[in-house]
Design a protein around this motif. Structure first.
Motif, mmCIF file in Angstrom:
data_model
loop_
_atom_site.group_PDB
_atom_site.id
_atom_site.type_symbol
_atom_site.label_atom_id
_atom_site.label_comp_id
_atom_site.label_asym_id
_atom_site.label_seq_id
_atom_site.Cartn_x
_atom_site.Cartn_y
_atom_site.Cartn_z
ATOM 1 N N ARG A 71 0.819 -0.978 -0.097
ATOM 2 C CA ARG A 71 0.037 0.079 0.143
ATOM 3 C C ARG A 71 0.758 1.305 -0.217
ATOM 4 O O ARG A 71 1.678 1.619 1.034
ATOM 5 N N ALA A 83 -3.448 5.121 -12.397
ATOM 6 C CA ALA A 83 -4.635 5.218 -11.628
ATOM 7 C C ALA A 83 -5.010 6.670 -11.635
ATOM 8 O O ALA A 83 -4.157 7.556 -11.312
ATOM 9 N N PRO A 129 -12.922 6.565 -9.703
ATOM 10 C CA PRO A 129 -11.635 6.035 -10.199
ATOM 11 C C PRO A 129 -11.472 5.367 -11.452
ATOM 12 O O PRO A 129 -12.559 4.753 -11.997
ATOM 13 N N TYR A 183 -8.760 3.384 -14.086
ATOM 14 C CA TYR A 183 -7.267 2.444 -14.035
ATOM 15 C C TYR A 183 -6.972 2.308 -15.351
ATOM 16 O O TYR A 183 -7.640 1.948 -16.329
ATOM 17 N N LYS A 190 -5.996 -2.724 -13.621
ATOM 18 C CA LYS A 190 -7.188 -2.952 -13.390
ATOM 19 C C LYS A 190 -7.567 -4.285 -12.696
ATOM 20 O O LYS A 190 -7.113 -5.362 -13.264
ATOM 21 N N ALA A 245 -6.140 -0.047 -6.321
ATOM 22 C CA ALA A 245 -7.114 0.462 -5.788
ATOM 23 C C ALA A 245 -6.652 1.791 -5.525
ATOM 24 O O ALA A 245 -5.752 1.889 -4.599
ATOM 25 N N SER A 281 -7.221 5.619 -3.629
ATOM 26 C CA SER A 281 -8.268 6.115 -2.692
ATOM 27 C C SER A 281 -7.727 7.322 -1.942
ATOM 28 O O SER A 281 -6.515 7.786 -2.461
ATOM 29 N N GLN A 320 -3.552 1.032 -3.203
ATOM 30 C CA GLN A 320 -3.305 -0.215 -2.705
ATOM 31 C C GLN A 320 -3.032 -1.380 -4.001
ATOM 32 O O GLN A 320 -3.931 -1.343 -4.802
#
Length: 123
Positions: free
Chosen positions: A19, A52, A60, A62, A67, A71, A73, A84
């Motif tokens: 992350r 991203a 969002p 990608y 994809k 992720a 955020s 992530q």
């Protein structure tokens, strides 16, 4: 002055997760669109790959290459952005950069870049 600083990179085995975080600091009034890019070491900046985006409306998108595995955020209270990364592959090895559209206290607005953080996926 506005600054972006990435953290959370390192060495991970194939199939593992990491992350990434990106902390924005300075005279920030608001943060709009945020992005993550990556660049293979030794390759020129022109070949930096967008991977991203989180729009100002928090939608969002990608790149096909990530994809379903990555992720994006953010935490608006802490001015933090995150990526992530799951099911990492050796081809994900790169230097990762955060990028954000920021309005500062003098109403200047532009995209800022972090310094980049390396991610190595290897057994």
């Amino acid at each position: 002055q506005v600054q972006l600083v990435e953290s959370g990179g390192g060495l991970v085995q194939p199939g593992g997760s990491l992350r990434l975080s990106c902390a924005a600091s300075g005279t920030i009034s608001s943060i709009g669109e945020t992005n993550w890019y990556r660049q293979i070491p030794g390759k020129p900046r022109e070949q930096r790959e967008w991977i991203a985006r989180l729009s100002s409306a928090y939608y969002p998108t990608y790149a096909d290459s990530v994809k379903g595995r990555f992720a994006i955020s953010r935490d608006n209270v802490k001015n933090m952005m995150f990526l992530q990364m799951n099911n990492l592959k050796p081809g994900d090895t790169a230097i990762y950069y955060c990028n954000a559209y920021i309005v500062d206290h003098d109403s200047n607005r532009k995209y800022y870049w972090g310094e980049g953080i390396p991610v190595t996926v290897s057994s």
